[in-house]
Design a protein around this motif. Sequence first.
Motif, PDB file in Angstrom:
ATOM      1  N   UNK A  34       9.675   6.289  -2.871  1.00 30.84           N
ATOM      2  CA  UNK A  34       8.641   5.877  -3.719  1.00 30.84           C
ATOM      3  C   UNK A  34       7.436   4.693  -3.388  1.00 30.84           C
ATOM      4  N   UNK A  35       8.181   4.278  -2.206  1.00 24.71           N
ATOM      5  CA  UNK A  35       6.422   3.676  -1.443  1.00 24.71           C
ATOM      6  C   UNK A  35       5.702   4.830  -1.242  1.00 24.71           C
ATOM      7  N   UNK A  36       5.788   5.959  -0.842  1.00 24.37           N
ATOM      8  CA  UNK A  36       5.030   6.567  -0.953  1.00 24.37           C
ATOM      9  C   UNK A  36       4.002   6.707  -2.118  1.00 24.37           C
ATOM     10  N   UNK A  37       4.347   7.017  -3.445  1.00 22.57           N
ATOM     11  CA  UNK A  37       4.450   7.174  -4.155  1.00 22.57           C
ATOM     12  C   UNK A  37       3.377   5.865  -4.497  1.00 22.57           C
ATOM     13  N   UNK A  38       3.875   4.547  -4.362  1.00 21.60           N
ATOM     14  CA  UNK A  38       3.477   3.563  -4.595  1.00 21.60           C
ATOM     15  C   UNK A  38       1.710   3.809  -3.814  1.00 21.60           C
ATOM     16  N   UNK A  39       2.262   4.628  -2.430  1.00 27.85           N
ATOM     17  CA  UNK A  39       0.988   3.791  -1.625  1.00 27.85           C
ATOM     18  C   UNK A  39       0.165   5.459  -2.102  1.00 27.85           C
TER      19      UNK A  39
END
Length: 252
Positions: A202-207
């Motif tokens: 999900x951190x990649x999606x936020x980025x």
Amino acid sequence: MKLNLFWATLQFMTRLPVPAKWAEGVDFSQYWRGVPNFPVIGLIIGGLAALISLSISQSGGGMYIGAIGYVLALALLTGGLHLDGLADTCDGLFSARQRETMLAIMRDSRLGTYGGLGLIFCLFLKVFAVAELSYHPPLELFALLTCAPIVGRTAVVLLMYEQRYAREGEGMGSSYIGRMTLRSTALTLLGGAVLVIALGDWQGLIAMMVTLIVIYGLAFYFNYRLGGQTGDTLGASIEAGEVIFLLVMIWK
């Protein structure tokens, strides 16, 4: 036709050896229909570049040489297509001339001072970002490096959907700009998001979401200065998208 369209898109966006017969029957004016394939194209390019980078760093080359290998691999795999767009866009926009003059400068094949500076900063930031991310375990780093080209090629759809072509007549960008349907745009964004979540978290999606917001703002800026988009601004946005995603992942 759909498979031929994928191969035609891959052939246009990369320097990978795609047999000409695989892309037969696809006219350039129909290339916009292949935009939903852009995230997959990014997956292929990013995966190959990440593999080269990790092979270098894990075999004793060190993180900085590995980072340089990644950036060089991306440039070679795409033939510098998007870097050329970035350089032309910088030359035009930072000339601080009238709109028509800026567009004429962007068509000039010669590299100017601002274009050179734009390339230097872009490549430097990529190398710096990849080196900073190298503390991740190899598999996690592989996923992150693969995601950057996916995000860059997903975000570029924002400069196509409901945008206008800045030049009179036709050009390379006119085959994409303003032609995208809502369905194709949604498929492109959804495809990119699914790939990023599958590879990362999900951190990649936020980025990715942060990158999309910045690129959308860039689209407004190009509209304001140039009166629309061009093939060069599309290339510039892809390069910017890759850099922004990598930088956001550093500061996550």
